[in-house]
Design an enzyme around this catalytic site. Structure first.
Site, PDB file in Angstrom:
ATOM      1  N   SER A   1       1.972  16.890  -7.736  1.00  8.72           N
ATOM      2  CA  SER A   1       1.102  18.229  -8.015  1.00  8.72           C
ATOM      3  C   SER A   1       1.983  19.365  -7.579  1.00  8.72           C
ATOM      4  O   SER A   1       2.007  19.481  -6.234  1.00  8.72           O
ATOM      5  CB  SER A   1      -0.261  17.989  -7.498  1.00  8.72           C
TER       6      SER A   1
ATOM      7  N   LYS B   1      -5.285  -3.196  -7.782  1.00  5.90           N
ATOM      8  CA  LYS B   1      -6.487  -4.018  -8.041  1.00  5.90           C
ATOM      9  C   LYS B   1      -7.304  -4.161  -6.692  1.00  5.90           C
ATOM     10  O   LYS B   1      -6.626  -4.213  -5.657  1.00  5.90           O
ATOM     11  CB  LYS B   1      -6.108  -5.320  -8.573  1.00  5.90           C
TER      12      LYS B   1
ATOM     13  N   LYS C   1      -4.379  -3.628   0.039  1.00  8.39           N
ATOM     14  CA  LYS C   1      -4.645  -4.836   0.518  1.00  8.39           C
ATOM     15  C   LYS C   1      -4.432  -5.798  -0.262  1.00  8.39           C
ATOM     16  O   LYS C   1      -4.067  -7.103   0.175  1.00  8.39           O
ATOM     17  CB  LYS C   1      -6.228  -4.718   1.089  1.00  8.39           C
TER      18      LYS C   1
ATOM     19  N   ASN D   1     -11.671  -3.700   2.655  1.00  3.44           N
ATOM     20  CA  ASN D   1     -10.876  -3.694   1.721  1.00  3.44           C
ATOM     21  C   ASN D   1      -9.982  -5.073   1.481  1.00  3.44           C
ATOM     22  O   ASN D   1      -9.586  -5.409   0.468  1.00  3.44           O
ATOM     23  CB  ASN D   1      -9.922  -2.522   1.712  1.00  3.44           C
TER      24      ASN D   1
ATOM     25  N   GLY E   1      -4.696  -1.542  12.058  1.00  4.92           N
ATOM     26  CA  GLY E   1      -3.993  -2.679  12.527  1.00  4.92           C
ATOM     27  C   GLY E   1      -2.454  -2.782  12.702  1.00  4.92           C
ATOM     28  O   GLY E   1      -1.748  -3.461  13.258  1.00  4.92           O
ATOM     29  N   GLY E   2      -2.145  -1.920  11.696  1.00  5.07           N
ATOM     30  CA  GLY E   2      -0.323  -1.844  11.626  1.00  5.07           C
ATOM     31  C   GLY E   2       0.257  -2.851  10.435  1.00  5.07           C
ATOM     32  O   GLY E   2       1.431  -2.713  10.437  1.00  5.07           O
ATOM     33  N   GLY E   3      -0.406  -3.463   9.719  1.00  5.31           N
ATOM     34  CA  GLY E   3       0.023  -4.352   8.567  1.00  5.31           C
ATOM     35  C   GLY E   3       0.703  -3.576   7.745  1.00  5.31           C
ATOM     36  O   GLY E   3       1.897  -3.920   7.148  1.00  5.31           O
TER      37      GLY E   3
ATOM     38  N   LYS F   1      -7.202  14.798  -8.544  1.00  7.71           N
ATOM     39  CA  LYS F   1      -8.173  13.877  -9.364  1.00  7.71           C
ATOM     40  C   LYS F   1      -8.229  12.350  -9.150  1.00  7.71           C
ATOM     41  O   LYS F   1      -8.480  11.892 -10.141  1.00  7.71           O
ATOM     42  CB  LYS F   1      -7.958  14.203 -10.917  1.00  7.71           C
TER      43      LYS F   1
ATOM     44  N   SER G   1      -3.962   5.115   0.353  1.00  6.52           N
ATOM     45  CA  SER G   1      -4.023   3.635   0.650  1.00  6.52           C
ATOM     46  C   SER G   1      -5.091   2.897  -0.195  1.00  6.52           C
ATOM     47  O   SER G   1      -5.078   1.797  -0.349  1.00  6.52           O
ATOM     48  CB  SER G   1      -4.057   3.321   2.023  1.00  6.52           C
TER      49      SER G   1
ATOM     50  N   ASN H   1     -12.083   2.823  -2.003  1.00  5.27           N
ATOM     51  CA  ASN H   1     -13.343   2.289  -2.016  1.00  5.27           C
ATOM     52  C   ASN H   1     -14.531   3.169  -0.897  1.00  5.27           C
ATOM     53  O   ASN H   1     -14.165   3.143   0.211  1.00  5.27           O
ATOM     54  CB  ASN H   1     -13.311   1.043  -1.698  1.00  5.27           C
TER      55      ASN H   1
END
Lengths: 329, 329
Positions: free
Chosen positions: B34, B54, B59, B86, B186-188, B278, B314, B317
């Site tokens: 943008s 998805k 995750k 998630n 957690g760093g994953g 958006k 990331s 939800n």
């Protein structure tokens, strides 16, 4: 579709020209799919995300085409429009890209975020009352004072050709689609989309989605002539305009049906866009999804064969104050 | 980066394997730009939209890799996890794709929309208290009863490799990037992203973004060992976990810095995501944008050379009840 240009405001050639003119300025917006929403709809849906277009709505396509079509001397005096908002922001942005002034007549009841967009993109805001009469008379006054050129939000051949570029991208991105559902207001978007799509694939179905509280297009189709309404009543602030003399013939001849939905269906569709697609649409933008999920569409056996349905998420400019206020507590 | 696998939980090879394993199930999420946000940030930003993945978050990549890595006999008994949401939805979805059960231990304070996602994707919800102790002890009980295998939300080599697939896509979609800003909990996510990105381009900067009210990673980096906190306090419900023994070495060795932002900066960044991009992100999802706009980042001259910055949005939800309530009036 031969000799389309003689009978209608645009044709595949003018739409392809528009695409060449604007595609270095516009985003090629993504087409998104969701198996969760497909399961709800019982069909495969393809969301053409024009809310991600510059300025937050498809309107930038037409505005860009109109402004970059102008001869230099005419462009230099600037452009004028009256608009419920998205066209205004789009015209402001396109004018700023060409380095010319945009005079924007905006009704006082326009959503604040849409006015903010006009200001952000450098448009000069001139207020009017909410009626189309007030908007048009003030725009005429500005025209006389500045020598600028009026760019109507939808009843303009350049605008229609610009909006039609959506179909060029869409049919390339999702060639399997058999149906396109398009929000209808003044008819600029659906005219361009229908002319391009039916020229490329005459079998494709073009369905309009319209709010119950501003169902002038459905009434017009039924009557066989342009019907306007004494007033409109819908949360879909982008869908309150009436058809024009350039858009009506296209709607009459190329729109296969008009699906009317009420505001509660619209809000439910918005929720799905936010909560499943994660796309921030405005109420007008979600109406295509509302239509495909509506009982009137599902129960109409004519549309059983619409299995791969494109939906144009037309815009995402929305006052989200209620959401942010909930965080500020 | 030689012998990375011996020292760290994943390497470019395990991440490429993960990509082959999952890419027919995952979305290749778009990278959005943008100019309006670039102007605000004073840099070019590239948003990797994992909120469109998805399940609504990155995750799903790790969950998919973990589940499709399992031998058939083990997979048949199902999987278990405890998660703030998630990962739980992602594991439910991935398990349903493999046709095996997912037992999901969820703390009672998880956002309703995340629980709804678990149910939508067919996960079996088992409630726990909000503490990590309660979550882990109930998960252990389920493991014993079902013979299912535990898939930890982040401290798992398969999960880390799965999340790393983001970098494979991102560096192909936006090869000009010189920096990636990644939310850290957690760093994953950041472990996978850093291991893949630095293997492909050792010069790339990896910056973590962390909320002030859960700044254990920043404290850990400063102390040179894993620090946990007695409690956390942030609206970013996805960023309240602490580093694990598999993620800490990667964070220690490959994360160039950790930018800490407060919740008000987070909310401002969310607003920009909704109102300009958006894109419907959750608070945790917007933290990378909050970081790049923060005064502490802008005033740090070390980062002046970060001109093409990827930001991982990331997840998306979020309970939007306040927004819908405002329409229902």
């Amino acid at each position: 579709m031969e000799d389309t240009k003689k009978k209608y405001a645009a044709d595949l050639s003018s739409i392809r020209d528009a695409h060449s003119r604007i595609s270095s300025f516009t985003h090629k917006t993504p087409v998104m799919c969701s198996e969760s929403i497909n399961a709800i709809a019982g069909r495969r849906l393809f969301f053409k995300c024009e809310c991600f277009q510059k300025g937050g709505a498809f309107k930038f396509r037409g505005a860009c085409n109109a402004i970059f079509s102008l001869p230099d001397a005419q462009a230099a005096k600037g452009v004028v429009t009256h608009s419920s908002g998205n066209h205004a922001a789009a015209l402001s942005l396109a004018a700023s890209l060409r380095g010319v002034p945009a005079y924007i007549v905006i009704p006082r009841n326009a959503p604040k975020c849409k006015v903010d967009n006009v200001v952000r993109y450098g448009g000069k805001v001139i207020w009017s009352d909410a009626t189309m009469q007030s908007r048009e008379s003030i725009a005429t006054k500005v025209l006389q004072e500045t020598g600028a050129v009026l760019i109507h939000p939808f009843n303009d051949a350049r605008i229609i050709s610009g909006q039609g570029t959506i179909s060029l991208e869409l049919l390339e991105q999702a060639p399997e689609i058999d149906t396109i559902i398009v929000p209808i207001s003044g008819g600029g978007l659906i005219s361009g989309v229908a002319l391009a799509a039916k020229s490329i694939n005459p079998a494709i179905r073009i369905l309009a989605a319209e709010p119950k509280g501003a169902n002038d297009a459905a009434q017009s189709k039924a009557a066989g002539r342009i019907i306007t309404l004494p007033e409109t009543n819908t949360i879909a602030d982008g869908l309150r305009a009436f058809l024009g003399d350039l858009t009506w013939p296209v709607v009459r001849d190329f729109v296969d049906d008009i699906i009317v939905v009420d505001d509660s269906e619209l809000i439910e569709a918005m929720k799905l866009c936010y909560e499943i697609l994660k796309v921030a649409v405005e109420p007008s933008g979600a109406i295509g999804l509302a239509a495909v999920l509506s009982e009137s569409f599902r129960s109409n056996t004519t549309w059983n064969s619409c299995t791969n349905v494109a939906i144009i998420l037309s815009g995402g400019n929305l006052d989200l104050g209620a959401l942010w206020n909930s965080y500020m507590k």
